[in-house]
Design a protein around this motif. Structure first.
Motif, PDB file in Angstrom:
ATOM      1  N   THR A  43       0.724  -1.082  -0.008  1.00  9.17           N
ATOM      2  CA  THR A  43      -0.081  -0.048   0.013  1.00  9.17           C
ATOM      3  C   THR A  43       0.801   1.276  -0.014  1.00  9.17           C
TER       4      THR A  43
ATOM      5  N   LEU B 188       1.710   1.819  -3.326  1.00 15.04           N
ATOM      6  CA  LEU B 188       0.413   2.224  -3.885  1.00 15.04           C
ATOM      7  C   LEU B 188       0.095   3.554  -3.910  1.00 15.04           C
TER       8      LEU B 188
ATOM      9  N   LEU C 293      -0.427  -2.995   4.554  1.00 13.94           N
ATOM     10  CA  LEU C 293      -1.488  -3.998   4.333  1.00 13.94           C
ATOM     11  C   LEU C 293      -1.040  -5.199   3.542  1.00 13.94           C
TER      12      LEU C 293
ATOM     13  N   LEU D 233      -0.943  -5.884   0.239  1.00  9.45           N
ATOM     14  CA  LEU D 233      -2.053  -6.559  -0.693  1.00  9.45           C
ATOM     15  C   LEU D 233      -1.728  -7.111  -1.632  1.00  9.45           C
ATOM     16  N   GLN D 234      -1.928  -8.323  -2.000  1.00  4.84           N
ATOM     17  CA  GLN D 234      -1.766  -8.930  -3.073  1.00  4.84           C
ATOM     18  C   GLN D 234      -2.441  -9.084  -4.097  1.00  4.84           C
ATOM     19  N   ALA D 235      -1.846  -8.134  -5.050  1.00  4.22           N
ATOM     20  CA  ALA D 235      -2.793  -7.860  -6.535  1.00  4.22           C
ATOM     21  C   ALA D 235      -2.825  -9.213  -7.558  1.00  4.22           C
TER      22      ALA D 235
ATOM     23  N   GLY E 240      -4.459 -15.444  -6.558  1.00  6.82           N
ATOM     24  CA  GLY E 240      -4.811 -16.114  -5.018  1.00  6.82           C
ATOM     25  C   GLY E 240      -5.240 -14.987  -3.940  1.00  6.82           C
ATOM     26  N   VAL E 241      -5.933 -15.621  -3.207  1.00  2.68           N
ATOM     27  CA  VAL E 241      -6.761 -14.727  -2.274  1.00  2.68           C
ATOM     28  C   VAL E 241      -5.875 -14.081  -1.287  1.00  2.68           C
ATOM     29  N   MET E 242      -5.741 -12.975  -0.979  1.00  5.47           N
ATOM     30  CA  MET E 242      -5.036 -12.676   0.306  1.00  5.47           C
ATOM     31  C   MET E 242      -5.469 -13.072   1.592  1.00  5.47           C
ATOM     32  N   ASP E 243      -4.707 -13.329   2.426  1.00  5.05           N
ATOM     33  CA  ASP E 243      -5.169 -13.782   3.687  1.00  5.05           C
ATOM     34  C   ASP E 243      -5.745 -12.911   4.462  1.00  5.05           C
ATOM     35  N   LEU E 244      -7.046 -12.630   4.346  1.00  3.33           N
ATOM     36  CA  LEU E 244      -7.692 -11.620   5.099  1.00  3.33           C
ATOM     37  C   LEU E 244      -7.623 -11.471   6.705  1.00  3.33           C
ATOM     38  N   ASN E 245      -7.707 -12.568   6.915  1.00  6.47           N
ATOM     39  CA  ASN E 245      -7.601 -12.771   8.610  1.00  6.47           C
ATOM     40  C   ASN E 245      -6.374 -12.382   9.401  1.00  6.47           C
TER      41      ASN E 245
ATOM     42  N   ILE F  28      -6.378  -8.855   8.994  1.00 10.18           N
ATOM     43  CA  ILE F  28      -7.026  -8.023   9.954  1.00 10.18           C
ATOM     44  C   ILE F  28      -6.433  -8.232  11.569  1.00 10.18           C
TER      45      ILE F  28
ATOM     46  N   ILE G 155      -3.591  -5.891  11.317  1.00  7.86           N
ATOM     47  CA  ILE G 155      -4.112  -4.489  11.209  1.00  7.86           C
ATOM     48  C   ILE G 155      -4.576  -3.867  12.544  1.00  7.86           C
TER      49      ILE G 155
END
Lengths: 217, 580
Positions: A3, A6, A53, A55-57, A60-65, A68, A71
Motif C-alpha cells: 500500500t 500504491l 497491508l 495487498l497481493q494484487a 490467489g486470495v489474500m489472507d484477510l484474517n 485483519i 491491522i
C-alpha cells in the motif's frame, strides 16, 4: 511494496493526471488531504500509509484474517483513537432526508407495521412526521393498520367531514373522543387508535373533550 | 456501392444480425465499419436510453428508422429517496409525441422514473395500432383516466405493468374500458394502485384472457375474491395477491387452498398485504415450485414466516422484511440451495432501537449455505469486517452487493474500526461485481480498494463516507467500467472532480449531494466539457448570489449529445456555455 507504494504512486499519478484548468490557488492533493483532516478530525491518508497491508494484487486470495489481525494490532499502536461520534455531527437519531434509503412511495400506500402486537399500538416512529395507528372503519370487514400523516390535518379532516362518517379516536387514557375537539397537537400526542363511526353512534363523545383540554393546558 | 468480392451480401449480414439482440453487441457491430453501421441501424428493433436527456428523440429516430421497442429512464436513482425535488424534469411527453409520428408500428414502451401525463398515455393509446407492452416503473403524473384510454384503444395489448408508480385514482372504473372482445392480455401489474378496481370487470378480464401469465393485484382486492380469480386463470405463472386477511372461515380457506392447488404453473408470488397467518397454509401447495417470493409488504413474522419460506425449496429470489431475523435466514440457508438473490428490507427503518434480531450473522449464514448467491440487498443495524470478509470468501460470484447499515458512519461494532477492510475483501474476491452500495464508517482506504480491485464495477452508491478528495479520485481513476456514481454527504470537493473530468464523459452520470463541490468548480467543468451537462440543483436560490467557493447543494452531471436541456425548473442551473 503494497500500500505504501500504491499510496505514493497514486499521489504522483494524481498530479500527472490533474487537468490544468487554472483554478486560482488550487492546492496539491496532499495538502488538500491534510486540510480536510484538520477540518473533520478524522484520520488522514498520510497516517494510513504506514499500515503496510501487503495487498497481493496477483492471483490467489489474500489472507484477510491475517491482515485483519495485524491491522488491528497496528492500529492500536500507531493511530489515535477513532472517534465514533463526531461532535460536529447532528444528534444521533435526527431524521436525515432520504436515509435509510427506503422507497418514498411506500409511505403513501396503506402499509402495516408491527402487526404481531395485537394488544398495544405503537404511535412513535423515532422522529418522522407520520405515525402508524390502527384504523377501524364501521362496515369494513377487518381492521386496517393505517399510516396517518399527522402533518396533513387539513387533508384528513376534509376527507372525513365530507362524508356521513365521524372520526373518533381512543386516547392514552382509553377514552373515546371526537377528532377535532381537542387541539391538533394534543390529538397527535395522545391518539392510540382511530375509529370512523357512523354519525348516529357518535352522540355523547363531545362532552369529555372540554375536561381534557382544561386538565392538560 | 463498391464492394470487395469477399464481403458478405447485405441480406446475409442482416440475417446474422437478427440473432444479435444485446445492446452492447449491437453497438459493437455498428462500430466495425460504415457499411455495418448502416446495415445495423436499419434493422435495430429495440433501443435502451439510460438517460432521456443524453440524446434528443429526433436523433434516435434519424438513426434507427425501424424501432419496435423503446426503453427510457428519467430521474436519477436518488429520486427514489426524496433527494430530487419535485418538478426536476423527466417528462416523457416530448418523446411520446416524436415517437408517435415516427413509428406507427411501435409495440413497446418501457419507462422508468419518468413523469407521464394522461395526455402522453392518450397519445400512446391512439398512435400505435399494434401496441403491445407498456411498462411504467416508478413513474408518476398520470391517473386512471390515462389508463382508461390505453384500455379502450389498445386492441392488441399484451402487457400493462405499473410497478411502483404513483397513480392518481379519480375513477376505479378504468378496467371496464377493456372491451369484451379484448383477450390478448398476458401480463397485468396494478399492485401500486391505491383504490379499488371494479372486481367484476377484473374477474371478467382475467377469465377471458387465456394467455394471462402475470397478475399482480393491489391491496384492495380482498382475500375472499382471490379464489375466484385463480380459478379463472389456472395457467398463471406469477401472482401478486391483494390483502391477505379475512375472518377465518373454513369454506373460504378450503376454497382458496383448492384454487391455489389448481395453479400448477405458479412460480412467483408477491403481495401479502395485511396477512392473517391462519390463511398462509392455503399457499403451501404451490411453495415447492416457487422460484420467486416477494414478501416485502408482508407483516408475517416468527414461525409463520420461517415455515412459509422453508417450504420453498426451489427458491431463487427472496425479498423479505427483517422479521425473518437471523434464525430465519439460517433456515433459508439450509433449505434453499438455489438462492441467487436476497433482499432484506427494514420493517422499522426510523426506529431508534432494533425491533428484530437481525444482524450480520444472518447474511453470513446465507452466504455459507447458498453457493449461488449473486445479488444482495441487506438492511441491518450492525456489521463487522470479519463478517464481510467471510461473506466475500463464500460468495465469489457476487455481482450486486448493497449493504445498508442503518446508522450512518457505524463502525465495526466489535473492533470499532472502519469497515474498509470488509468492503475491500468484497471487491477483491468478487471479481464480477457490477453494483456496490456502501455504508458504515469508511475512510479513503475503502475507495482505494475499490479503485484497485473493482474493475467490473458499473454502479457505486456512497453515503457518509470518506475523508478527502482522494477517495473520489481513487474511484474515478481506478474503476474502468464505472457507469453510474451517486454520492451523498461525503467530504469530496473540487480537485478530484476536475482532475478526472475526462472520465465523466465515459460514464452515464454522476450525482453528488451535500458534498463540498464549489460553484466555481461546477462552472469550470461546465465550460470546459461541452459534452457533459453540468446541472446544479439548489433550492436556496441562484448560486451566483453566493460566494463562488460556496459548495452547491446538489450536482448532477451526465454525458449528452443533446446539449443543455430546455425544461429545467427554477431550482436547476446549467453550467454549460454562456448561460452561466
Amino acid at each position: 511494496m503494497a500500500t505504501s507504494v500504491l499510496g505514493t504512486d497514486r499521489a504522483d499519478n494524481y498530479k500527472e493526471t490533474e487537468l490544468c484548468l487554472g483554478l486560482p490557488g488550487a492546492a496539491v492533493a496532499k495538502n488538500e488531504v491534510e486540510t480536510a483532516t484538520k477540518a473533520t478530525g478524522k484520520r488522514g491518508f498520510a497516517e494510513t500509509v504506514d499500515l503496510k497491508l501487503h495487498l497481493q494484487a496477483k492471483d490467489g486470495v489474500m489472507d484477510l484474517n491475517e491482515n485483519i489481525k495485524s491491522i488491528t494490532s497496528n492500529v492500536k499502536n500507531h493511530l489515535p483513537a477513532v472517534t465514533i461520534k463526531d461532535p460536529a455531527k447532528p444528534p444521533a437519531k435526527a431524521q436525515v432526508v432520504g436515509w435509510p434509503p427506503v422507497r418514498s412511495y411506500r409511505k403513501n400506500v396503506m402499509s402495516q407495521k408491527n402487526a404481531g402486537e395485537e394488544g398495544d399500538q405503537k404511535a412513535s416512529t423515532g422522529g418522522s412526521s407520520a405515525a402508524f395507528v390502527k384504523v377501524c372503519m364501521d362496515g369494513a370487514p377487518y381492521l386496517r393498520k393505517g399510516m396517518i400523516d399527522f402533518m396533513n390535518e387539513r387533508k384528513l379532516m376534509d376527507l372525513l367531514n365530507s362524508s356521513e362518517y365521524v372520526p373518533s379516536y381512543e386516547d392514552k387514557d382509553g377514552d373515546w373522543m371526537l377528532v377535532g375537539d381537542v387541539p391538533w397537537e394534543m390529538f397527535v400526542n395522545s391518539c392510540k387508535r382511530l375509529r370512523i363511526m357512523k354519525g348516529s353512534e357518535a352522540i355523547g363523545l363531545a362532552p369529555r373533550a372540554m375536561e381534557k383540554c382544561k386538565s392538560r393546558t | 456501392m463498391l464492394r470487395k468480392a469477399s464481403s458478405f451480401p447485405e441480406e446475409m449480414l442482416e440475417h446474422v444480425l437478427s440473432f444479435i439482440t444485446s445492446d452492447k453487441d449491437r453497438n459493437a457491430v455498428s462500430l466495425v465499419c460504415k457499411s455495418w453501421y448502416e446495415i445495423e441501424r436499419w434493422c435495430r428493433k429495440r433501443i435502451f436510453v439510460g438517460n432521456c436527456y443524453a440524446v434528443r428523440p429526433e436523433m434516435v429516430i434519424r438513426r434507427f428508422p425501424e424501432l419496435r421497442s423503446v426503453e427510457l429512464k428519467g430521474k436519477p436513482h436518488f429520486a427514489d429517496f426524496d433527494l430530487v425535488p419535485d418538478g426536476w424534469g423527466g417528462c416523457v411527453y416530448p418523446w411520446i409525441a416524436a415517437l408517435a409520428t415516427a413509428y406507427p408500428l411501435l409495440e413497446e414502451i418501457k419507462l422508468k422514473r419518468m413523469v407521464v401525463s394522461d395526455e402522453s398515455l392518450e397519445v400512446i393509446a391512439k398512435s400505435f395500432k399494434n401496441f403491445k407492452v407498456l411498462v411504467l416503473s416508478s413513474c408518476e403524473g398520470f391517473s386512471t383516466d390515462g389508463l382508461a384510454a390505453v384500455a379502450a384503444n389498445c386492441r392488441n395489448l399484451r402487457g400493462l405493468d405499473l410497478r411502483e408508480s404513483e397513480v392518481d385514482d379519480p375513477s376505479g372504473q378504468w378496467l371496464s374500458r377493456f372491451p369484451d372482445s379484448f383477450t390478448s392480455l398476458a401480463s397485468l401489474n396494478i399492485s401500486c394502485l391505491g383504490a379499488e378496481v371494479s372486481f367484476s370487470a377484473l374477474e371478467r378480464l382475467v377469465g377471458r384472457c387465456p394467455d394471462l401469465k402475470t397478475l399482480r393485484l393491489n391491496h384492495a382486492v380482498p382475500l375472499d375474491k382471490l379464489a375466484n380469480l385463480l380459478r379463472g386463470a389456472p395457467q398463471l405463472v406469477e401472482l401478486g395477491t391483494g390483502a391477505y386477511s379475512a375472518e377465518l372461515q373454513p369454506d373460504v380457506f378450503s376454497n382458496l387452498a383448492g384454487a391455489f392447488s389448481g395453479c400448477k404453473e405458479l412460480r412467483s408470488l408477491s403481495g401479502f398485504w395485511n396477512v392473517f397467518p391462519g390463511y398462509l397454509p392455503a399457499v403451501y401447495p404451490v411453495c415447492s415450485g416457487l422460484t420467486s417470493l416477494n414478501l416485502r409488504d408482508a407483516n408475517i413474522q416468527g414461525a409463520d414466516l420461517i415455515k412459509l419460506v422453508s417450504q420453498c425449496r426451489s427458491l431463487q429470489r427472496l425479498w423479505v422484511l427483517d422479521y425473518i431475523e437471523d434464525i430465519g435466514l439460517e433456515e433459508l440457508a439450509a433449505c434453499c440451495k438455489d438462492l441467487t438473490e436476497l433482499r432484506v428490507f427494514p420493517s422499522d427503518p426510523y426506529g431508534a432501537e432494533p425491533n428484530v434480531s437481525l444482524t450480520e450473522r444472518g447474511l453470513v449464514s446465507v452466504s455459507e449455505g447458498c453457493p449461488k448467491l449473486q445479488s444482495v440487498l441487506y438492511f441491518c443495524r450492525q456489521m463487522t469486517n470479519a463478517a464481510l470478509v467471510t461473506i466475500a470468501k463464500n460468495s465469489p460470484r457476487m455481482t450486486c452487493f448493497r449493504l445498508c447499515i442503518i446508522e450512518p458512519r457505524a463502525p465495526d461494532y466489535q473492533t470499532l474500526q472502519p469497515l474498509d477492510l470488509g468492503f475491500g475483501a468484497i471487491v477483491e474476491n468478487c471479481k464480477d461485481l457490477r453494483r456496490l452500495s456502501l455504508s458504515g464508517l469508511l475512510t479513503d482506504r475503502v475507495f482505494e480498494y475499490i479503485g484497485t480491485y473493482a474493475k467490473k464495477l458499473e454502479m457505486l452508491s456512497v453515503a457518509f463516507a470518506g475523508d478527502s478528495d482522494l477517495g473520489l479520485h481513487h474511484v474515478l481513476s481506478g474503476c474502468e467500467k464505472l457507469c453510474k456514481l451517486e454520492i451523498r454527504d461525503c467530504p469530496f470537493g473540487d480537485n478530484a472532480l476536475l482532475a478526472n473530468a475526462a472520465k465523466l464523459e465515459t460514464m452515464r452520470s454522476l450525482w453528488m449531494s451535500s458534498c463540498s463541490v464549489s460553484f466555481r468548480a461546477c462552472k469550470l467543468l461546465g465550460q470546459k466539457m461541452p459534452r457533459l451537462n453540468v446541472e446544479v440543483i439548489d433550492e436556496r436560490g441562484p448560486p451566483d448570489l453566493r460566494p463562488e467557493n460556496c459548495p452547491v447543494e446538489k450536482l448532477y452531471i451526465y454525458r449528452t449529445i443533446a446539449g443543455p436541456r430546455f425544461d429545467m425548473p427554477g431550482f436547476v442551473w446549467t453550467m454549460n456555455g454562456d448561460s452561466v
